[in-house]
Design a protein around this motif. Structure first.
Motif, PDB file in Angstrom:
ATOM      1  N   ILE A 105       0.837  -1.205   0.000  1.00  0.00           N
ATOM      2  CA  ILE A 105       0.000   0.000   0.000  1.00  0.00           C
ATOM      3  C   ILE A 105       0.867   1.249   0.000  1.00  0.00           C
ATOM      4  O   ILE A 105       0.629   2.188  -0.757  1.00  0.00           O
ATOM      5  CB  ILE A 105      -0.916   0.020   1.235  1.00  0.00           C
ATOM      6  N   VAL A 164       2.210   1.767  -3.457  1.00  0.00           N
ATOM      7  CA  VAL A 164       1.271   2.383  -4.389  1.00  0.00           C
ATOM      8  C   VAL A 164       1.062   3.847  -4.017  1.00  0.00           C
ATOM      9  O   VAL A 164       0.997   4.731  -4.879  1.00  0.00           O
ATOM     10  CB  VAL A 164      -0.072   1.619  -4.405  1.00  0.00           C
ATOM     11  N   PHE A 215       1.697   7.146  -6.434  1.00  0.00           N
ATOM     12  CA  PHE A 215       0.787   8.293  -6.639  1.00  0.00           C
ATOM     13  C   PHE A 215       1.483   9.599  -6.304  1.00  0.00           C
ATOM     14  O   PHE A 215       1.422  10.573  -7.036  1.00  0.00           O
ATOM     15  CB  PHE A 215      -0.430   8.175  -5.723  1.00  0.00           C
ATOM     16  N   PHE A 268       4.636   4.491 -15.539  1.00  0.00           N
ATOM     17  CA  PHE A 268       3.644   3.463 -15.228  1.00  0.00           C
ATOM     18  C   PHE A 268       3.778   2.243 -16.137  1.00  0.00           C
ATOM     19  O   PHE A 268       3.920   1.117 -15.676  1.00  0.00           O
ATOM     20  CB  PHE A 268       2.241   4.042 -15.300  1.00  0.00           C
ATOM     21  N   LEU A 306       5.288  -1.625 -15.257  1.00  0.00           N
ATOM     22  CA  LEU A 306       4.613  -2.907 -15.442  1.00  0.00           C
ATOM     23  C   LEU A 306       5.461  -3.838 -16.303  1.00  0.00           C
ATOM     24  O   LEU A 306       5.570  -5.032 -16.047  1.00  0.00           O
ATOM     25  CB  LEU A 306       3.249  -2.704 -16.102  1.00  0.00           C
ATOM     26  N   PHE A 355      -5.516  -1.972 -14.085  1.00  0.00           N
ATOM     27  CA  PHE A 355      -4.764  -2.464 -12.935  1.00  0.00           C
ATOM     28  C   PHE A 355      -4.943  -1.570 -11.713  1.00  0.00           C
ATOM     29  O   PHE A 355      -5.011  -2.032 -10.575  1.00  0.00           O
ATOM     30  CB  PHE A 355      -3.279  -2.555 -13.298  1.00  0.00           C
ATOM     31  N   LEU A 356      -5.063  -0.266 -11.974  1.00  0.00           N
ATOM     32  CA  LEU A 356      -5.222   0.669 -10.864  1.00  0.00           C
ATOM     33  C   LEU A 356      -6.419   0.291  -9.994  1.00  0.00           C
ATOM     34  O   LEU A 356      -6.377   0.386  -8.777  1.00  0.00           O
ATOM     35  CB  LEU A 356      -5.409   2.073 -11.436  1.00  0.00           C
ATOM     36  N   TRP A 357      -7.486  -0.170 -10.659  1.00  0.00           N
ATOM     37  CA  TRP A 357      -8.677  -0.548  -9.902  1.00  0.00           C
ATOM     38  C   TRP A 357      -8.385  -1.721  -8.992  1.00  0.00           C
ATOM     39  O   TRP A 357      -8.752  -1.713  -7.824  1.00  0.00           O
ATOM     40  CB  TRP A 357      -9.814  -0.900 -10.874  1.00  0.00           C
ATOM     41  N   ALA A 391      -5.617  -2.525  -7.800  1.00  0.00           N
ATOM     42  CA  ALA A 391      -4.747  -2.051  -6.727  1.00  0.00           C
ATOM     43  C   ALA A 391      -5.553  -1.281  -5.692  1.00  0.00           C
ATOM     44  O   ALA A 391      -5.350  -1.431  -4.489  1.00  0.00           O
ATOM     45  CB  ALA A 391      -3.643  -1.183  -7.310  1.00  0.00           C
ATOM     46  N   LEU A 392      -6.493  -0.447  -6.157  1.00  0.00           N
ATOM     47  CA  LEU A 392      -7.281   0.355  -5.216  1.00  0.00           C
ATOM     48  C   LEU A 392      -8.140  -0.533  -4.321  1.00  0.00           C
ATOM     49  O   LEU A 392      -8.287  -0.269  -3.129  1.00  0.00           O
ATOM     50  CB  LEU A 392      -8.161   1.345  -5.976  1.00  0.00           C
ATOM     51  N   LEU A 438      -7.538  -3.604  -3.472  1.00  0.00           N
ATOM     52  CA  LEU A 438      -6.627  -4.246  -2.524  1.00  0.00           C
ATOM     53  C   LEU A 438      -6.237  -3.263  -1.418  1.00  0.00           C
ATOM     54  O   LEU A 438      -6.147  -3.612  -0.235  1.00  0.00           O
ATOM     55  CB  LEU A 438      -5.382  -4.740  -3.266  1.00  0.00           C
ATOM     56  N   MET A 439      -6.020  -2.007  -1.817  1.00  0.00           N
ATOM     57  CA  MET A 439      -5.664  -1.002  -0.827  1.00  0.00           C
ATOM     58  C   MET A 439      -6.772  -0.841   0.202  1.00  0.00           C
ATOM     59  O   MET A 439      -6.506  -0.685   1.391  1.00  0.00           O
ATOM     60  CB  MET A 439      -5.421   0.341  -1.518  1.00  0.00           C
TER      61      MET A 439
END
Lengths: 281, 366, 383
Positions: free
Chosen positions: A103, A106, A110, A226, A230, B285-287, B289-290, B292-293
């Motif tokens: 977390i 990520v 951001f 980004f 990946l 992928f962002l979704w 990840a979100l 999961l966050m």
């Protein structure tokens, strides 16, 4: 279709991916963290180089010497950033559940992306100096000198890293930590410092790739990390994550796959499931 | 592969450097819940908190508050983001079964969300089915997808599972982007809703969503406390020991994965009805990840925690809307700060078996 | 401890409820009652974050310029215009929430919409609130497929652009055309339709490639184009990738002609591709201030006010506000139905792309696509 040309461009792109994939793999090998902010460090490197170039363009002039100076400055800056990131966002969580670190990774991604967007604006920036050059013809394919030079720099960096990890004291410490951090602590290895150093090296490599991408392609923007993040991740996985030579091999395979027109995002799923199965047994 | 440049991954992929400073030996409190168990002073607090939160009256209170929202404010915007938030809660609760209860790291959860949304979208726009009728098909589609992807991968250790699911998520999205049948990059549009029942259409949808999501939250929390939930926790804590104790670990993991898939699929139906138009970028992928966050931020395996985490992840960017590019900068920094200060999540589950309530507890069997 | 925690939680739930509580409304009908305030609220959705974040400020500034100009002349019937801008992030969910926020803020006319896939879910939200949409940039045919009465496009559509492109390619007698898109809806729409048009005109499409937006290396596509022996490349994506693609095509020795679609017409394209690579590159584009007489004054005003050159869709956003104002003036009210009727009846109102008349489908009657060509640092009209 000209196959030699495809192979050459695949190798070239692959060497970019490799520089980024190495950092991914190093960090994973040592602390088992999927550092999702790694691609963004590549972007930070590109912007660091851009800043140096904009401020000191007159003093440096053009050409490869300037590029190498800029690259070194950017590598130090990005490496420092990587260390800072580790210190602020990852180290406090070392005894926390592993997913918590994901977390913060990520979150850091951001923060880096939009931090740069705030600082430089969301419009893509154009590198003030490009590498302009002649072209070399090999059989019926062509390579630009810039491509050759970039690949050469990448190879030198990779060889340096390989030597560092394989033969030096601190390389030995890294390898030891990747196998058993607890035993290392008992044996008097300064684990914190070695992890910090790993982040510095991994980030610096990504930063170097960022500057090279900026100088070669000419365009940088705040989301450029980004996609390559990946891809580098995929490359690291194909090669066996945690294995440095494997990461380089994986990156080159990925570059070649792309160059031959395989849709790699889908391919990454397939290849990764394959490599994953080979690991699990 | 024994050359010297190899930084070898340890035997146990999930032992992070925590082991270095670990206050407890890993064989007692391994992997996922280790923080909860490691700080014993926190354990008591965590237990109290999650007990109090698991209490029925609070759950009921939250449900009532959710149902009463349109009576408090019926502005289009509030309803819009509230539905978004509820759908996100459903996704987070579904992923919590997979990641929180069973400890399987899934980085491609948005794939099931996409399968749900696209299945119901296709059936309703191309074949004119009413949206409700698509739900059974969506459930079946989600189960099939879960079987296909789970079958070969659930035998893997968690890190590799994460990577394969990541690839799977991308494959689904790219397939949807490239097929004409699914509308290509523009996706599907003109998806009907469930009907308005004489209310304003968005409020009717809000109530339907609220009821479904509340039911889903209750169901998943029940699942976690039941026999299967205990098996999941066992597998999460120590797969080998679980196997030795006679738990069919593969089947148990499959159950968690399929349950998560179905939750994701149904959330997809709600999303399709809510957005009226769906397209591949919504499932990137962002979704995954979100979502999961949300699970990790709230506290894995803790239903109230996950709900709070989902509300935060879904509503924070909305509340920071005015900040433009600062929005995600602040969001990212907040995530780091929260995790640094509460690494086990906002409302972590208390370790060990949940306390039994009712008769048996009084008899002292727990 | 338990009690305190329980208290905080309850308080949190209540606080959530209260913070969310904005303007009340009825549960059974859409709250868009009468509007007799002395401002006319316009709303714009545009990408301010995400992959297209660079576009948002251009559109915002274009619209702001029109609002300020109209207000300086006393507004419409004594009522001033106001502009509310929300982020769409090129993401459907963010866009839908943004649209709902605009509706709740009491916006009467929407003058935004950039990414087609993000604009699609906003259509029903605005329609339910009886808000006319004058969409300045998004132009996918899918926006019109449901024939919603409140949707008007003032950017030329994909098919109009495809026709202009195909006609130009045919006139230049090409032996084989390579179409390249970036896999977004805007871009694939144009390549697909251009392919169809070229087929009708009997021009050979030698190759069709799709690249991924956000990447830097397009050698795969470049090699395929070279291998297909195409002598005309039509790129239909945006300038970020377009610049790189042109640079890499030229570096790989591609000698044929190149044309780009309107999303790539931006000074940055020339900067990214490198001035020497981009000379003689064509573009299909609606009229811009640079190509119409008297346009220089507009550009000068814009630059003076915002300190930057107008970018892609600055003019369309500017026009969208002017069209909205014109419709309100003609309708004499901001009631959604009246404004829609006024928009349908607009006849010859001058905007950058020419005199404005809407077709029955609510698109421009004349696409207004011209062929531009790069000369030195600018796109100029091809003669």
């Amino acid at each position: 279709m000209n196959h030699l040309q495809l192979v050459l461009s695949g190798l070239f792109v692959g060497s970019f991916y490799a520089l980024v994939a190495l950092g991914y793999s190093m960090v994973y090998g040592i602390i088992k963290l999927l550092n999702f902010a790694h691609g963004d460090l590549y972007m930070v490197g590109a912007f660091a180089g851009f800043t140096v170039l904009s401020v000191g363009a007159g003093a440096l002039g053009g050409g490869f010497v300037a590029l190498i100076v800029i690259m070194i400055v950017a590598m130090i800056a990005t490496g420092g950033f990587g260390m800072l990131l580790e210190r602020v966002a990852y180290r406090p969580l070392r005894s926390a559940p592993r997913l918590s670190v994901l977390i913060t990774a990520v979150g850091a991604s951001f923060a880096l992306e939009y931090g740069i967007a705030v600082a430089f604006g969301p419009t893509p920036e154009v590198y003030p100096v490009g590498v302009q050059d002649g072209t070399l013809h090999i059989a019926n394919a062509q390579v630009t000198y810039a491509q050759l030079a970039m690949t050469a720099i990448a190879v030198v960096l990779m060889a340096a890293l390989d030597t560092l990890v394989r033969t030096t004291r601190s390389g030995r410490a890294m390898r030891a930590i990747s196998q058993d951090p607890k035993a290392c602590l008992l044996m008097g290895v300064n684990v914190d410092r070695v992890i910090s150093r790993t982040f510095f090296i991994g980030s610096a490599l990504a930063g170097a790739a960022g500057v090279m991408a900026g100088a070669y392609y000419g365009k940088i923007d705040f989301l450029m990390g980004f996609v390559i993040g990946l891809k580098a991740f995929t490359a690291a996985v194909i090669g066996g994550i945690g294995n440095l030579r494997g990461a380089v091999l994986g990156a080159i395979v990925l570059g070649l796959l792309e160059s031959f027109g395989v849709p790699t995002s889908a391919a990454s799923g397939v290849t990764s499931s394959r490599s994953a199965s080979s690991f699990s047994s | 592969m024994n050359d010297e440049s190899t930084l070898r991954a340890g035997e146990k992929p999930s032992v992070y450097v925590s082991a270095v400073e670990g206050r407890t030996p890993t064989n007692i409190a391994p992997s996922v819940t280790e923080a909860g168990a490691s700080a014993s002073s926190r354990t008591a607090v965590a237990e109290l908190v999650s007990n109090s939160l698991a209490s029925r009256c609070l759950g009921t209170g939250a449900a009532v508050a959710a149902l009463a929202l349109p009576l408090v404010s019926s502005s289009t915007y509030v309803i819009q983001i509230a539905v978004d938030a509820l759908i996100f809660v459903m996704l987070a609760v579904g992923l919590n079964i997979v990641v929180g209860y069973c400890g399987l790291l899934d980085l491609g959860y948005a794939a099931f969300f996409a399968i749900g949304a696209y299945t119901s979208g296709l059936l309703s726009t191309r074949f004119g089915w009413p949206l409700v009728a698509t739900v059974p098909v969506v459930v079946i589609a989600a189960i099939i997808a879960g079987l296909l992807i789970g079958g070969p991968t659930l035998r893997l250790r968690s890190d590799y599972l994460a990577i394969v699911t990541l690839g799977f998520g991308e494959i689904i999205r790219i397939t949807a982007n490239n097929l004409d049948f699914t509308g290509g990059p523009n996706g599907l549009y003109g998806i009907p809703d469930f009907g308005d029942f004489g209310l304003r259409a968005d409020i009717a949808l809000y109530w339907i969503t609220a009821v479904v999501v509340i039911a889903a939250v209750l169901f998943s929390s029940r699942l976690g406390r039941g026999r299967i939930g205990r098996a999941w926790r066992f597998v999460r804590e120590d797969e080998d020991a679980a196997e030795a104790m006679g738990i069919h670990t593969y089947r148990v993991k499959f159950a968690a994965y399929i349950a998560g898939a179905v939750f994701g699929g149904i959330a997809g139906v709600l999303f399709a009805a809510h957005q009226t138009a769906i397209s591949p970028p919504s499932f990137n992928f962002l979704w995954s990840a979100l979502i999961l966050m949300a699970v990790v931020l709230g506290g894995m395996a803790s239903t109230p925690g996950v709900v709070v985490g989902a509300l935060m992840i879904s509503l924070l960017p909305e509340l920071l809307r005015g900040a433009e590019n600062w929005r995600y900068l602040i969001f990212g920094l907040l995530l780091i700060v929260v995790m640094v200060f509460r690494p086990q999540g906002l409302l972590p589950a208390h370790p060990g078996e949940p306390r039994r309530r009712g008769r048996r507890a009084r008899e002292g069997t727990s | 401890m338990t009690i305190i925690r329980r208290g905080t939680m309850t308080a949190a739930v209540m606080a959530l409820g209260l913070t969310l509580a904005a303007c009340g409304g009825s549960l059974t009908q859409d709250g868009s009652g009468k509007d007799d305030s002395d401002t006319i609220k316009l709303g714009m959705l545009t990408p301010l974050t995400g992959s297209s974040a660079a576009i948002g400020p251009h559109m915002k500034d274009g619209a702001r310029l029109a609002v300020d100009e109209i207000n300086a002349k006393g507004g419409i019937d004594g009522r001033k215009l106001s502009l509310t801008v929300e982020d769409e992030a090129c993401d459907p969910k963010t866009a839908a929430a943004g649209a709902a926020k605009l509706v709740s803020a009491g916006v009467r006319i929407s003058v935004g919409g950039y990414c087609s896939s993000a604009t699609l879910p906003t259509l029903s939200i605005f329609e339910k609130a009886h808000i006319p949409m004058i969409i300045p940039a998004a132009n996918s045919a899918d926006l019109l497929a449901e024939q919603r009465r409140n949707v008007f496009l003032i950017n030329g559509t994909g098919i109009q652009q495809a026709q202009a492109a195909a006609a130009f390619i045919k006139a230049g007698s090409s032996k084989g055309v390579a179409l390249i898109d970036d896999n977004t809806s805007y871009s694939t729409d144009i390549t697909k339709r251009t392919g169809d048009e070229l087929g009708l005109l009997g021009v050979k499409v030698a190759d069709h490639q799709s690249v991924t937006a956000g990447e830097s290396d397009y050698s795969g596509a470049v090699n395929a184009v070279l291998g297909s022996k195409a002598d005309f490349v039509y790129w239909t994506g945006y300038y970020q990738e377009g610049g790189l693609l042109i640079k890499q095509l030229r570096a790989a020795g591609y000698k044929g002609r190149i044309m780009v679609a309107d999303g790539s017409v931006d000074g940055k394209l020339i900067e990214i591709a490198g001035k020497s690579n981009v000379q003689g590159v064509f573009a299909t584009m609606t009229q811009t201030p640079q190509t119409i007489p008297g346009g220089e004054a507009w550009v000068a005003t814009y630059k003076k006010k915002f300190g930057s050159e107008p970018g892609p869709y600055s003019t369309q956003a500017y026009d969208a506000v002017r069209v909205a104002a014109e419709a309100v003036r003609a309708a004499g009210s901001t009631d959604g139905q009246d404004v829609i009727e006024a928009l349908e009846q607009i006849d010859g109102f001058e905007i950058f792309s020419g005199p404005l008349n809407f077709t029955l489908q609510h698109t421009l009657s004349v696409g207004g696509f011209d062929i531009l060509v790069v000369e030195d640092d600018d796109f100029v009209l091809e003669k």
